[in-house]
Design a protein around this motif. Structure first.
Motif, short mmCIF file in Angstrom:
data_model
loop_
_atom_site.label_atom_id
_atom_site.label_comp_id
_atom_site.label_asym_id
_atom_site.label_seq_id
_atom_site.Cartn_x
_atom_site.Cartn_y
_atom_site.Cartn_z
N ASN A 759 -7.79 -19.69 -37.46
CA ASN A 759 -7.58 -18.36 -38.04
C ASN A 759 -7.47 -17.25 -37.01
N ASP A 797 -7.60 -19.47 -46.01
CA ASP A 797 -8.89 -19.27 -46.71
C ASP A 797 -9.75 -20.53 -46.72
N SER A 798 -9.09 -21.68 -46.75
CA SER A 798 -9.82 -22.95 -46.85
C SER A 798 -8.95 -24.06 -46.28
N TYR A 799 -9.55 -25.23 -46.19
CA TYR A 799 -8.80 -26.38 -45.67
C TYR A 799 -7.60 -26.67 -46.57
N HIS A 801 -6.06 -24.57 -48.57
CA HIS A 801 -5.11 -23.46 -48.41
C HIS A 801 -4.29 -23.64 -47.13
N PHE A 802 -4.97 -24.08 -46.08
CA PHE A 802 -4.32 -24.34 -44.80
C PHE A 802 -3.24 -25.41 -44.97
N LEU A 824 -10.25 -26.54 -36.70
CA LEU A 824 -10.44 -26.45 -38.15
C LEU A 824 -11.91 -26.41 -38.54
N PHE A 827 -13.55 -24.20 -41.42
CA PHE A 827 -13.55 -24.47 -42.85
C PHE A 827 -14.86 -25.08 -43.34
#
Length: 982
Positions: A759, A797-799, A801-802, A824, A827
């Protein structure tokens, strides 16, 4: 008509890898044989234009300039020889060659207009004629077509082989008679003599591995050989006179006009320059707080007068203009480079940032009224922005007025040996053995095969292998260059001169060096990370902490100070003021290095012999050692009454070891000194002192200017270390070994280097929290293009979402790489869980299941995490300490390691061991050791004997003492090693 004996088809080594004839060889041969002319027809280029004209003058042999170009006519590839018979035609020749070099596939029809201003010859030695000699009507058709299209068209007879004499020449003579065409001698010459045919074949094979050697002679012919070769063509040499007459070019005698700077309201250049310079001086003096301006005004006016007398007003305005463009467009300009830093005019115009009066720099070292040479203002720009400045100049003065310059990479004996050996069918093993012996100078003289290889290789020395582009130089001309200089395609939509820099400068063209300096890019990037809250001009040059950093030789990444040799000198010198850096840059070079120890001793108080009170004052800053060329000039001026312009010329002669001038000037120096009531014996002693150092003296102007860059970087490293090391890391992201050293340096200075964060990470290292955040580009397997796409998609926002957002950018293997790089971790899942859920095709299905719950999994073993991190990052950023290590240190009640401690006790892992043998024959070791902080440990022979069995253990307890001989904080000497029960 008289006979003009020679061949119109000679190709020099500038026909890249198609000829082995150096231009000098061609002219020497012509002189020895008393030939009536030399004609150069290189393969679609005019690289040798200037040098051929110079040699023509040197050997007093007429030159016919031309080139060979292949055109498609009536569907056939025809080699045409194209010549200029006078100055006006030479312009057309240059224009045509530039056109064909830039557009190799240009149609014949598009060139007819220019071809009709030139002399065109179709030589008999070419594939089309050889392939169609039994269909003479086809040859006639093509020749007839050319004759109709071209005003000055002729046939060339090579007579190189019996086949050509018997089969080809009769056909062409018959066509010439029918078409009323003259024929000319075009025997092709591409190597010196028959002994050089092997070299010729090898050179051609380097260019084209499919090259087949032909049983055709192409050596330089003697006058008698030429006459005999064409004894059946009785008028052929008279035809040369009829077609060309006495060719004479004035090209090298022409003066080139400098570009004119477009001033506001068309004010005369010298008036405009005067106003700008004086306005600039006012600002400079106001900013520096200098009150006594008389010396500045007097010197400024004197410089302006010299500049005007030499006709360089526009030159200064042109440089001022593009430097102003750079500075007003967020492009950092270096403080100066070379002797230009000695000009007050340049300083007042903002071209340089060095006050020449404050730093005792001499204008005459830069521009000398008694030395007629072009001024040379070289500029440094950030390497990533240099082209923006060149583009500005190109747009302002026009595409045809701004060109780059060609460079040549030549074949050498060593680099050619393998190519030659392959032609000799030698095995790879044999080749390696011969090259190794030759390199060491132990080649067996009785080894005929090896001796032949070396002999042939030596004949290749100096033949151009390929062309390149001058790394910095740009030619700027008032005239359209397309008819003045042969051009070719250059880099980045700029034309390139086919001539090299020395040719162009000798012709009087204005050359400006635009140099790209990565250190300026680094400074720009550091200032940007610091939100440009400081200016370089605001940095105090007497900052105590900066000189502490320098004295400690903590100079990694500091411009021109970071080599190991320089660090050793810095430790001994312990620089404490700006002049120390200036002197370091001047002294740390192959010649003057011998004076470094004397300089350092005197700098720290050693006495030295004084020569004379006036001379001692000049040499006082350098403790009696002549370090700078400007000091030599001042000695001549102060002691013997020379003008500085005169002193500069003499200084050059002495440094070039011009013995006649050295001896002549010595007598004059003593005589002039005596006239000023000096002692003759002392004068001689002083002159001998000058002679001793003249070859080693360095340009002080350059040294001062570059000392500023070195100091700026040292200051930034001292006060803005996080930004400094971030930028240095970013410049070296792909160099894993060096990057690891930089990370260690940052960690040793108390900074945390955080692993990549999906991020927050960008394309470069950046200061972050209490340390530095690694970029996505650091991750092996994630290229720049992919990293850019990820940054565009941030944040996530989250794994899940990624995975949804990167579905079209990444595959599962790429995600696995990001997982092992710790990118990562944000997350909230461990690596085992991230890997378990990295299937892109299953993303989002859980939203359809009310009771779906992701399974929590136990993390991967520490060693696996550590190994995987090394795989994708090159070294560990997160997995440095394992839990076992932490537990062991806690169990043994050992304090956390601090590199400030002189003695340490800790438990850690042995990562690598290097064993060496001392001069006495004892074994000792160097260990890379880690317990979260990496240590370099030295194990001397006594300790090594006691503990060598423990060096294979994974975990050991150590006691060590800091190595006082090293400036690096993490170097310790082992006192004790103990086995640890895990």
């Amino acid at each position: 008509m008289t006979n003009l004996i020679g061949s119109l088809y000679t190709q020099s080594s500038y026909s890249i890898l198609k000829s082995t004839l150096h231009l000098e060889t061609i002219f020497k041969h012509a002189k020895q044989e008393n030939l009536d002319f030399v004609a150069i027809t290189d393969d679609n280029n005019l690289h040798g234009l200037y040098k051929a004209l110079v040699l023509s003058k040197k050997y007093q042999i007429p030159l016919i300039l031309g080139f060979q170009k292949t055109f498609k006519v009536l569907g056939y590839d025809l080699d045409l020889l194209i010549y200029a018979q006078n100055d006006e035609a030479l312009k057309s020749l240059i224009e045509l060659n530039s056109l064909t070099a830039r557009t190799p596939d240009i149609p014949f029809e598009s060139c007819v207009q220019l071809l009709n201003k030139l002399i065109i010859v179709l030589p008999s030695t070419q594939s089309f004629i050889y392939q169609h000699y039994e269909m003479s009507e086809r040859i006639y058709e093509v020749i007839s077509s050319l004759h109709k299209s071209l005003k000055n068209f002729y046939l060339g007879l090579g007579n190189a082989t019996d086949f050509e004499v018997d089969k080809i020449t009769p056909i062409l003579k018959k066509i010439a008679l029918n078409e009323d065409l003259k024929y000319l001698p075009t025997y092709q010459q591409s190597y010196e003599d028959e002994e050089n045919k092997t070299t010729y074949d090898i050179v051609n094979t380097i260019k084209d591995s499919q090259f087949k050697s032909l049983n055709v002679s192409m050596h330089l012919l003697s006058k008698n050989e030429l006459v005999k070769k064409y004894e059946q063509e009785k008028n052929i040499f008279k035809n040369v006179d009829a077609v060309f007459g006495r060719v004479n070019y004035t090209y090298i005698d022409n003066t080139q006009s400098l570009p004119v700077f477009p001033t506001k309201d068309n004010v005369e250049s010298h008036i405009y320059l005067y106003a700008l310079a004086h306005k600039g001086l006012e600002k400079r003096l106001e900013n520096s707080g200098v009150r006594k301006s008389t010396d500045y005004i007097q010197r400024l006016n004197e410089e302006l007068e010299v500049i005007h007398q030499m006709g360089y007003d526009d030159y200064f305005l042109i440089v001022y203009d593009f430097v102003r463009f750079a500075k007003t467009n967020d492009i950092l300009v270096g403080p100066g480079r070379g002797s230009a830093a000695g000009s007050l005019v340049a300083y007042c115009l903002g071209i340089t940032e060095v006050d020449p009066i404050q730093y005792d720099l001499l204008f005459e070292r830069f521009l000398n009224i008694d030395r007629k040479s072009m001024p040379d203002i070289d500029l440094d720009f950030p390497d990533v922005k240099r082209d923006l400045v060149i583009d500005y100049v190109k747009e302002k003065y026009g595409l045809n007025h701004v060109v780059t310059m060609t460079t040549f990479t030549n074949l050498t004996t060593k680099t050619s040996m393998r190519d030659i050996a392959r032609q000799m069918n030698l095995s790879q093993e044999r080749i390696n053995a011969i090259i190794a012996s030759h390199t060491k100078g132990i080649l067996d003289e009785s080894d005929r095969e090896a001796q032949k290889l070396v002999k042939v290789a030596s004949t290749i020395e100096g033949i151009p292998r390929q062309t390149g582009t001058h790394p910095a130089g740009i030619i700027l001309s008032k005239q359209d260059l397309t008819t003045l200089v042969p051009l070719m395609n250059g880099p980045k939509d700029i034309y390139q001169s086919q001539l090299e820099a020395s040719d162009l400068e000798s012709l009087g063209f204005l050359k400006i060096d635009f140099l790209g300096l990565k250190n300026l890019t680094m400074i720009e990037d550091i200032l940007k990370l610091e939100q440009n809250k400081l200016k370089l001009s605001d940095m105090p040059l007497d900052d105590k902490k900066t000189f502490e950093l320098l004295s400690n030789a903590d100079v990694e990444g500091v411009f021109q100070l970071e080599s190991q040799g320089m660090r050793n000198v810095i430790r001994k010198l312990r620089p404490s003021h700006f002049e120390d850096i200036v002197a370091l840059l001047a002294l740390f070079r192959p010649g003057p290095m011998q004076f470094i120890d004397d300089y350092i001793k005197r700098r720290h108080g050693d006495t030295y012999e004084k020569l004379d009170s006036d001379i001692d004052e000049i040499l006082k800053p350098t403790y009696g050692i002549i370090v700078y060329q400007e000091q030599i000039m001042k000695i001549f001026q102060v002691y013997a009454g020379y003008k500085l312009s005169e002193a500069d010329i003499i200084r050059r002669a002495i440094s070039k070891k011009n013995r006649d001038m050295i001896d002549r000037e010595k007598a004059r120096f003593i005589e002039k000194s005596v006239r000023l009531n000096r002692d003759a014996e002392t004068a001689e002693k002083i002159y001998n002192h000058i002679e001793k150092f003249a070859d080693y003296g360095f340009n002080r102007s350059h040294s001062v200017a570059y000392a500023f860059i070195a100091y700026y970087m040292a200051y930034l490293k001292t006060h803005y270390y996080a930004s400094f090391i971030s930028v240095l890391m970013s410049q070296n992201t792909s160099n894993t070994a060096y990057l690891k050293e930089l990370v260690l340096d940052a960690q040793n200075k108390g900074l945390v280097v955080y692993p990549p964060n999906i991020n927050l990470s960008k394309l470069d290292f950046i200061p972050y929290k209490s340390g530095i955040l690694a970029p996505l580009t650091m991750i092996k397997g994630i290229g720049l293009t992919t990293a850019k796409k990820i940054v565009e998609l941030q944040p996530f926002d989250s794994y899940d979402h990624f995975k949804e957002k990167v579905f079209k950018v990444l595959n599962e293997k790429s995600i696995e790489i990001l997982i092992h790089a710790n990118a990562l971790d944000v997350f909230g899942l461990n690596h085992k869980e991230l890997l378990d859920q990295n299937n892109l095709n299953q993303t989002g299905f859980e939203q359809f299941l009310d009771d779906y719950k992701k399974t929590r999994l136990e993390e991967l073993p520490f060693n696996t995490l550590k190994e995987k991190e090394i795989e994708v990052l090159g070294f560990n950023l997160k997995y440095l300490k394992d839990e076992v290590l932490i537990r062991l240190n806690e169990t043994h009640k050992l304090k956390p390691l601090s590199l400030k401690e002189q003695s340490i006790r800790t438990i850690g892992m042995i990562e690598s061991v290097k064993i060496i043998t001392t001069k006495k024959g004892d074994e000792m070791a160097f260990i890379t050791f880690s317990n979260g902080i990496s240590l370099d440990l030295t194990v001397f022979p006594n300790q090594y004997k006691s503990y060598k069995e423990l060096l294979s253990d994974t975990y050991v307890y150590i006691e060590a003492t800091k190595d006082q001989t090293q400036a690096v904080e993490n170097k310790y000497i082992i006192n004790k090693i103990k086995k640890v029960k895990v």
